[in-house]
Design a protein around this motif. Sequence first.
Motif, PDB file in Angstrom:
ATOM      1  N   TRP A 157      40.451  36.145  41.935  1.00 31.81           N
ATOM      2  CA  TRP A 157      40.152  35.415  40.700  1.00 31.81           C
ATOM      3  C   TRP A 157      40.932  34.104  40.640  1.00 31.81           C
ATOM      4  N   LEU A 226      42.095  33.164  32.822  1.00 32.62           N
ATOM      5  CA  LEU A 226      41.612  34.323  33.568  1.00 32.62           C
ATOM      6  C   LEU A 226      41.633  35.502  32.599  1.00 32.62           C
ATOM      7  N   SER A 254      35.214  38.079  33.792  1.00 36.98           N
ATOM      8  CA  SER A 254      34.342  39.052  34.454  1.00 36.98           C
ATOM      9  C   SER A 254      33.997  40.247  33.589  1.00 36.98           C
TER      10      SER A 254
END
Length: 331
Positions: A157, A226, A254
């Motif tokens: 990531w 993130l 995600s």
Amino acid sequence: MRRREFIAGLTAAATAQSGAFGQQSKQARRVGVLVGLAANIDMPVARAFLKPFREAMGKAGWVEDGNVHIDYRFGGALSDLANTRASAAELVALAPEVIYAQGLPATLALRQQTATIPIVFTQVIDPVGFKLADSLGHPGGNVTGFVVWDFEIGGKWMQLLRELDPKLAKVGILFNPDTAPYAPGLVAAARDAASGVEVIELQAHNDGETEAQIEALGRERNTGLLVIPEPFTNGHRDHIVAQCARFRVPALNSVLGAVDDGALMSYTFVWDELVSAPVDYIDRILKGASPRDLPIQAPRRYEMVVNLKTAKALGVDVPPVLLARADRVIE
């Protein structure tokens, strides 16, 4: 054949068929399902989870309310641990032959309730570290399944965020420490891959804290976010996406459905495949296999998705090399 004999034959056949159907119904197998990331069956996460699961069960020959009865329970929209434990206790009390568990909290709650009923999980990280199994290759107990990813994905990531912005100076990692006990391992992997990029933890417990954290990050230049997928960020997905848009913070998010609803980028397992894969183990256990002998598996495929509409709104130029590697592009 005389008419009376013919009718008698039909009657006997019908009676035998009816008896066989009744016997089959009595012999229907029993499976439990604990959806850890939803409060009820009408939630989008529950529908997205149950659709591929049911389709896979059908392909394996298990007809719901035919040769198999399935009991469903739910953990809670934000993975309310008390509710998850109560739902786990309810399922175990029903004595199913195998239980399918979504997520770490649900799997841990079930394992605390039973050491004998087979449990097949999905969306769990570090099952050995959380003492659900002796090893990935030889679980050794009543729990096996499919991990969501290993800790190294935190580095992946971070790498993708650095490729997205070569001038990246700071990355905030968003999660709730109360609902993501595995976050430290992911953060550590991200730090290892940061290569000069400052990494800060953005620990949030509610929408107000999330908004404040993202707003502060947005005040600085060359920053990125993130988002660790976990029960809190799953439940607050839309709010997190909205704040990233509001404060113009590029994010790799995600969480299921985030990139389709406006997040910039995601990299994670293929949802339908991960959800349906454990059905093979459920099928094998119903046919006599033991979970102790079924190795814990990793996702079979990952995909990267980029939302170009969001990139344009944020003023982000996605590098062509990164775009070419995307499995799906939202335009």
